[in-house]
Design an enzyme around this catalytic site. Structure first.
Site, short mmCIF file in Angstrom:
data_model
loop_
_atom_site.label_atom_id
_atom_site.label_comp_id
_atom_site.label_asym_id
_atom_site.label_seq_id
_atom_site.Cartn_x
_atom_site.Cartn_y
_atom_site.Cartn_z
N MET A 77 0.94 -1.33 -0.02
CA MET A 77 -0.05 0.00 -0.02
C MET A 77 0.78 1.30 0.03
SD MET A 77 -3.10 -1.26 2.50
CE MET A 77 -3.81 0.39 2.38
N ASP A 233 -2.50 -5.12 0.10
CA ASP A 233 -2.05 -6.38 0.43
C ASP A 233 -2.67 -6.84 1.75
OD1 ASP A 233 -0.86 -4.46 2.13
OD2 ASP A 233 1.29 -5.11 1.79
#
Length: 496
Positions: A77, A233
């Site tokens: 991210m 994720d």
């Protein structure tokens, strides 16, 4: 079959599942992180695309990928991938663990007090928005060319389809998305000189966004598959582990450490450095505490002493050491929860002439567990308490480490099959959900059918025998950070 591609910090993984959600194959390719200056962390987006090509080629040697029905993505991210009007990358991506934008965070918070209310989160150097402010102030020639901002996995989606897309779980980590509306917020974008024209379209993680372009399909040797928006994720890891309903939670022991809980609504608690984001599935949100160097702490030490991680853990087990007066603070990349301090330093305290490698290894395992306890305390204060936790990530393979974490958190931990697959499995599941949803099937029924909890491999109950040891050492762990914070700040200024 369904393919999930997980773009991590240290590598890209491909996971293929069948119609029943069973893992058929997985392959991975390593990636390199560069740090041209102190606190900087960058990657070349072209390396992501090459890794994508390589992983798919590896999978094609094991499976007939012409049978694939859909593709999903997950990824690290917060990374700032900057493109010009032609879709060309302007500079290396500034990653999630980059700490250069501390001053920009402070100015954003001071100039835009509504930022916390609208985003539900504090401005932290890891997030995307402060990175753009840094580029604007330090690389104006780059900012003047900026046409599009993409997150890492969304850059892969762009290379695969030619479309600018994102999902609300990943986009929530930019500080530009309002997690309640699950869409970009004009006021938040304006704080960094951007508009919605700079941003991709935001979808739910299981929504189909398009199909592979002719050129990408030909290059990869794949059919023109439909692609779902995917997930950040951690949200993808939750989908892969069946952590989809309020009251469930997991810990991820990857490069970073994440303590993740699901909620039925957006529960912001920024003052306790809790990340409050959208989940990858509709009508769900999640809260996270994050420690920036979890399994990375052990990998760093292994490299330092020229051993493998497995050798370190084996030596610790052989030593039968269960307590040590060595203390470790795992702040090798600064720290988020609970300090929001990019200048925090990793530290060993209590070293003597008799200190050996097993004692230092144990101190690292304990230090990461204490950092997760910091996360647990912050989440508890936000009303995000859970009774038990599943575990995923490479570090979760160590039974010894799992037990230490259970003891420190005083929490039941469940190690499940597939925990090492994590976000890649979640990305593949999102692809399955999206393809099935496109056929008119109801999404909640699909989630219940396919997003199930994997088989239990081992359960770790907290062992109260060492409770007083951990309690005392955790207090010292907290005290060391507070006592040395000023020194860390001074050292950072000295090195700069």
């Amino acid at each position: 079959m369904y393919l999930g591609l997980d773009l991590g910090t240290s590598g890209l993984k491909g996971v293929v599942i069948d119609d029943d959600g069973n893992v058929l194959a997985q392959e991975s390719v390593s990636l390199v992180v560069t740090s041209p200056h102190a606190t900087w962390s960058e990657q070349d987006p072209e390396s992501w695309w090459q890794a994508c090509i390589d992983v798919i080629q590896q999978l094609q040697q094991r499976l007939d990928l012409s049978k694939l029905k859909a593709l999903g993505l997950s990824g690290q991210m917060h990374g700032a991938t900057l493109l010009n009007k032609q879709g060309e990358v302007l500079r290396p991506c500034i990653l999630w663990n980059d700490g250069r934008s501390q001053a920009q965070c402070a100015s954003l918070m001071a100039q835009f007090p509504e930022l916390i209310e609208r985003s539900g989160n504090l401005a932290m150097p890891g997030f995307t928005a402060p990175k753009i402010r840094w580029v604007q102030e330090n690389e104006p020639e780059i900012f003047d060319q900026l046409a599009f901002v993409l997150l890492p996995k969304d850059y892969l989606a762009y290379r695969l389809t030619g479309l600018m897309s994102s999902d609300c779980s990943d986009a929530a980590g930019t500080l530009w998305l309002n997690p309640q509306t699950r869409q970009w917020d004009d006021t938040l974008l304006a704080a960094t000189g951007l508009t919605q024209a700079h941003m991709p379209i935001v979808y739910e993680g299981c929504d189909l966004i398009g199909v592979l372009s002719d050129s990408a399909a030909k290059l990869l040797g794949l059919p023109q598959l439909p692609l779902v928006a995917g997930a950040g994720d951690n949200a993808a890891g939750a989908v892969g582990m069946g952590i989809t309903n309020p009251g469930q939670g997991f810990i991820s022991l990857g490069t970073s450490g994440v303590y993740f809980t699901v909620s039925e609504s957006h529960k912001a608690n920024p003052l306790n450095t809790v990340h409050a984001f959208c989940h990858a599935l509709p009508n769900r949100w999640h809260q996270m505490g994050v420690t920036l160097s979890a399994a990375n702490s052990l990998s760093w030490f292994a490299k330092l002493v020229d051993k493998s991680v497995a050798e370190l853990l084996d030596a610790l087990e052989d030593s039968e050491l269960t307590q040590t007066n060595v203390l470790f603070l795992p702040y090798l990349s600064g720290e988020r929860t609970p300090h929001n301090d990019p200048l925090a330093n990793g530290q060993f305290v209590g070293l003597t002439n008799t200190t050996n490698t097993p004692a230092m290894t144990l101190a690292i395992l304990e230090g990461v567990a204490f950092s997760l306890l910091d996360c647990q305390n912050a989440l508890d204060s936000a009303g995000s308490y859970v009774d038990e936790l599943s575990l995923i990530g490479g570090g979760a393979r160590s039974a010894m480490w799992r037990q230490i974490i259970a003891n420190v958190l005083n929490k039941r931990l469940i190690y499940r099959d597939g925990g090492d697959v994590g976000p890649g499995l979640g990305a593949a599941r999102l692809a399955l959900l999206g393809e099935q949803q496109s056929q008119g099937k109801e999404i909640e029924a699909l989630i219940a059918e396919y997003c199930t909890l994997p088989e239990v491999l081992e359960v770790h109950e907290p062992n109260g025998v060492q409770a007083s040891y951990y309690e005392h050492k955790y207090a010292l762990y907290q005290a060391v950070y507070q006592a040395t914070k000023g020194l860390n700040d001074a050292l950072a200024q000295l090195s700069s």
